[in-house]
Scaffold this motif. Sequence first.
Motif, short mmCIF file in Angstrom:
data_model
loop_
_atom_site.label_atom_id
_atom_site.label_comp_id
_atom_site.label_asym_id
_atom_site.label_seq_id
_atom_site.Cartn_x
_atom_site.Cartn_y
_atom_site.Cartn_z
N ILE A 15 0.42 -6.51 1.03
CA ILE A 15 1.52 -5.59 0.70
C ILE A 15 1.04 -4.51 -0.25
CG2 ILE A 15 3.74 -5.44 -0.49
CD1 ILE A 15 4.33 -8.26 0.68
N ILE A 16 0.28 -4.89 -1.25
CA ILE A 16 -0.24 -3.91 -2.20
C ILE A 16 -1.20 -2.94 -1.51
CG2 ILE A 16 -1.73 -3.65 -4.24
CD1 ILE A 16 -0.45 -6.25 -5.30
N GLY A 18 -1.13 -2.00 1.65
CA GLY A 18 -0.31 -1.06 2.41
C GLY A 18 0.34 -0.02 1.54
N TYR A 19 0.82 -0.42 0.38
CA TYR A 19 1.46 0.52 -0.56
C TYR A 19 0.45 1.55 -1.06
CZ TYR A 19 3.92 2.28 -4.64
OH TYR A 19 4.51 3.09 -5.57
N VAL A 20 -0.74 1.09 -1.43
CA VAL A 20 -1.77 2.00 -1.94
C VAL A 20 -2.22 2.97 -0.85
CG1 VAL A 20 -4.15 2.10 -2.79
CG2 VAL A 20 -2.56 0.45 -3.77
N ARG A 22 -0.50 4.00 1.65
CA ARG A 22 0.58 4.96 1.88
C ARG A 22 0.60 6.02 0.77
NH1 ARG A 22 5.57 5.43 5.21
NH2 ARG A 22 6.60 7.11 4.13
N LYS A 23 0.37 5.62 -0.46
CA LYS A 23 0.39 6.57 -1.58
C LYS A 23 -0.76 7.58 -1.52
CE LYS A 23 3.94 5.71 -4.04
NZ LYS A 23 4.97 6.71 -4.25
N ASN A 25 -1.86 8.77 1.17
CA ASN A 25 -1.65 9.49 2.44
C ASN A 25 -2.67 9.10 3.52
OD1 ASN A 25 0.63 10.88 1.57
ND2 ASN A 25 -0.63 12.44 0.60
#
Length: 74
Positions: A15-16, A18-20, A22-23, A25
Amino acid sequence: MLDVLVRAGCFVAIIILGYVLRKINFFKEQDFTVLSKIVLRITLPAAIVTSFAGTKIEPAMLTPSLIGLGAGVF
């Protein structure tokens, strides 16, 4: 207990990640449809099959499932 913590840690790490990604780009808006198809058509069925592998299915377990399915259809 350690096995459960390792699995939970892996899920949190994914999850982390994926978040990173996404941030920074890494993913674009067009990637959403491809990723969702991969998750829904490949990963989810594979996870379901893996979770049921080696599990003894008893008739008592099917009753709540059929009731839930009937309620969902209704």
